[in-house]
Design an enzyme around this catalytic site. Structure first.
Site, short mmCIF file in Angstrom:
data_model
loop_
_atom_site.label_atom_id
_atom_site.label_comp_id
_atom_site.label_asym_id
_atom_site.label_seq_id
_atom_site.Cartn_x
_atom_site.Cartn_y
_atom_site.Cartn_z
N VAL A 66 0.81 -1.23 0.00
CA VAL A 66 0.00 0.00 0.00
C VAL A 66 0.84 1.28 0.00
O VAL A 66 0.32 2.35 -0.33
CB VAL A 66 -0.98 0.04 1.21
CG1 VAL A 66 -1.97 -1.10 1.14
CG2 VAL A 66 -0.22 0.05 2.54
N ASN A 92 -6.79 -1.09 5.60
CA ASN A 92 -6.59 -1.78 6.88
C ASN A 92 -5.13 -2.16 7.13
O ASN A 92 -4.73 -2.33 8.28
CB ASN A 92 -7.47 -3.03 6.89
CG ASN A 92 -7.05 -4.02 7.93
OD1 ASN A 92 -7.43 -3.92 9.10
ND2 ASN A 92 -6.23 -5.01 7.54
N SER A 143 -7.36 3.97 15.16
CA SER A 143 -7.09 3.20 16.37
C SER A 143 -7.37 4.07 17.59
O SER A 143 -7.31 5.31 17.50
CB SER A 143 -5.61 2.78 16.39
OG SER A 143 -5.23 2.33 17.67
N TYR A 155 2.99 5.47 15.29
CA TYR A 155 1.68 4.84 15.05
C TYR A 155 0.55 5.81 15.43
O TYR A 155 -0.43 5.98 14.69
CB TYR A 155 1.62 3.57 15.89
CG TYR A 155 0.38 2.73 15.74
CD1 TYR A 155 0.23 1.85 14.67
CD2 TYR A 155 -0.65 2.79 16.68
CE1 TYR A 155 -0.89 1.06 14.55
CE2 TYR A 155 -1.78 2.00 16.56
CZ TYR A 155 -1.89 1.13 15.50
OH TYR A 155 -3.02 0.35 15.38
N ALA A 157 0.63 9.10 15.63
CA ALA A 157 0.57 10.22 14.69
C ALA A 157 -0.09 9.77 13.38
O ALA A 157 -0.91 10.50 12.80
CB ALA A 157 1.98 10.74 14.41
N LYS A 159 -2.27 7.30 12.98
CA LYS A 159 -3.70 7.00 13.16
C LYS A 159 -4.52 8.26 13.41
O LYS A 159 -5.72 8.30 13.06
CB LYS A 159 -3.88 6.00 14.31
CG LYS A 159 -3.37 4.60 13.99
CD LYS A 159 -3.94 4.03 12.71
CE LYS A 159 -3.81 2.52 12.60
NZ LYS A 159 -4.27 2.02 11.29
P1 NAD Z 1 -1.86 -7.93 11.51
O1 NAD Z 1 -0.39 -7.73 11.77
O2 NAD Z 1 -2.52 -9.15 12.02
O3 NAD Z 1 -2.12 -7.84 9.93
C1 NAD Z 1 -1.63 -6.79 9.16
C2 NAD Z 1 -1.62 -7.22 7.68
O4 NAD Z 1 -1.18 -6.09 6.92
C3 NAD Z 1 -0.66 -8.38 7.38
O5 NAD Z 1 -1.30 -9.34 6.57
C4 NAD Z 1 0.49 -7.70 6.62
O6 NAD Z 1 1.10 -8.54 5.67
C5 NAD Z 1 -0.25 -6.54 5.95
N1 NAD Z 1 0.64 -5.45 5.57
C6 NAD Z 1 1.60 -4.87 6.32
N2 NAD Z 1 2.21 -3.91 5.60
C7 NAD Z 1 1.62 -3.88 4.39
C8 NAD Z 1 1.80 -3.09 3.22
N3 NAD Z 1 2.77 -2.15 3.13
N4 NAD Z 1 0.98 -3.32 2.16
C9 NAD Z 1 0.02 -4.27 2.21
N5 NAD Z 1 -0.17 -5.07 3.29
C10 NAD Z 1 0.61 -4.87 4.36
O7 NAD Z 1 -2.55 -6.58 12.07
P2 NAD Z 1 -4.03 -6.33 12.63
O8 NAD Z 1 -3.99 -6.37 14.10
O9 NAD Z 1 -5.01 -7.17 11.89
O10 NAD Z 1 -4.22 -4.78 12.22
C11 NAD Z 1 -5.00 -4.38 11.10
C12 NAD Z 1 -5.27 -2.89 11.19
O11 NAD Z 1 -6.01 -2.62 12.38
C13 NAD Z 1 -4.01 -2.02 11.26
O12 NAD Z 1 -4.23 -0.83 10.54
C14 NAD Z 1 -3.88 -1.72 12.73
O13 NAD Z 1 -3.16 -0.55 12.99
C15 NAD Z 1 -5.35 -1.60 13.11
N6 NAD Z 1 -5.59 -1.78 14.55
C16 NAD Z 1 -5.20 -2.93 15.17
C17 NAD Z 1 -5.41 -3.07 16.53
C18 NAD Z 1 -5.02 -4.31 17.29
O14 NAD Z 1 -5.03 -4.29 18.52
N7 NAD Z 1 -4.68 -5.41 16.62
C19 NAD Z 1 -6.02 -2.03 17.25
C20 NAD Z 1 -6.40 -0.87 16.59
C21 NAD Z 1 -6.17 -0.76 15.22
#
Ligand code: NAD
Length: 248
Positions: A66, A92, A143, A155, A157, A159
């Site tokens: 992305v 995402n 987030s 992170y 900044a 979000k």
């Molecule tokens: P995760 O690590 O389980 O999955 C992230 C996915 O993104 C992976 O499949 C990875 O390969 C892919 N990815 C990473 N960099 C990429 C790139 N440059 N291009 C395309 N794909 C890429 O993470 P998650 O916990 O499922 O988080 C998903 C989203 O939710 C993120 O934006 C995260 O910041 C947000 N979020 C997560 C939490 C949490 O507690 N897990 C809380 C709030 C927000």
């Protein structure tokens, strides 16, 4: 019974190879969408598509980093050529590079900003022409950390930036029939939390009124709602899905 139009709706979910992205893609497949499982890790996207029941339904994996403009251009061209429409973009994909501000390196800063904030911007910009044609929607993952998060200046900044970006897109695109909203989860039980020490997680749990982590499907349900016609009068909003942690 779904209408033909609903059966043809197409969504692109970034970071669909794991965690929340996989749960979102799975939910959309089960709601009848054709889903592009986009991830920089193509093998993970392929397994996710099979695991989510996407194989044979028109859903498919797609390689996409992305943070790279040219990869977004290729992805959108591929969509035009094969599905010829896009109704929902879910930005995402995410990474973390956690350190306190004094220890944060330029690389930690730029990698996180590039994926979360620049990646979301590039995706919205690339997909808008197709979304306008369909009167589609954007859902961006922010987030709870947007308000500040210990050891996560980069992170946090990013979000917070996603919120400003989402709101601006909502204001600019409303006249063109495109909605944009953000979802702001608290801690969710995904691989992203794997490196967080147990005592830190226990500290979080004490602060969460529901006293547990979110499951990825609970975030996916809100994203599916914001991508559907049921939320047709909601745009420019940030929906907290955090077990009651935040104040309205
Ligand atoms: P995760 O690590 O389980 O999955 C992230 C996915 O993104 C992976 O499949 C990875 O390969 C892919 N990815 C990473 N960099 C990429 C790139 N440059 N291009 C395309 N794909 C890429 O993470 P998650 O916990 O499922 O988080 C998903 C989203 O939710 C993120 O934006 C995260 O910041 C947000 N979020 C997560 C939490 C949490 O507690 N897990 C809380 C709030 C927000």
């Amino acid at each position: 019974m779904m209408t033909t139009r609903e059966q043809k709706r197409v969504a692109l979910v970034t970071g669909a190879g794991s965690g929340i992205g996989l749960a979102i893609a799975r939910r959309l497949v089960s709601d009848g969408w054709t889903v592009l499982f986009a991830d920089r890790d193509f093998a993970a996207a392929g397994s996710a598509c099979s695991e989510a029941g996407g194989a044979g339904t028109g859903s498919r994996p797609l390689t996409l980093d992305v943070s790279r403009r040219e990869e977004w251009a290729d992805a959108v061209q591929d969509l035009r050529d094969r599905e010829a429409r896009l109704d929902l973009l879910v930005n995402n994909a995410g990474i973390t590079r956690d350190r306190t501000v004094e220890k944060l390196t330029d690389l930690d800063w730029h990698q996180v900003i590039d994926v979360h904030l620049t990646g979301t911007w590039l995706g919205c910009q690339a997909a808008l022409p197709l979304l306008r044609e369909s009167g589609g929607a954007i859902v961006n993952l922010s987030s709870e950390g947007r308000h500040g998060s210990f050891g996560q200046a980069n992170y946090s900044a990013a979000k917070a930036g996603v919120v400003g970006l989402t709101r601006t897109i909502a204001l600019e695109q409303a006249r063109h029939g495109v909605r944009a909203n953000a979802v702001a989860p608290g801690p969710v039980d995904t691989p992203m939390l794997a490196g967080v020490p147990e005592d830190v997680v226990n500290g979080w749990l004490e602060q969460i009124p529901l006293r547990r982590l979110a499951q990825p499907a609970e975030i996916a349900a809100v994203v599916a709602f914001l991508g559907s016609e049921q939320s047709s009068y909601i745009t420019g909003q940030v929906i907290a899905v955090d077990g009651g942690s935040s104040h309205p």
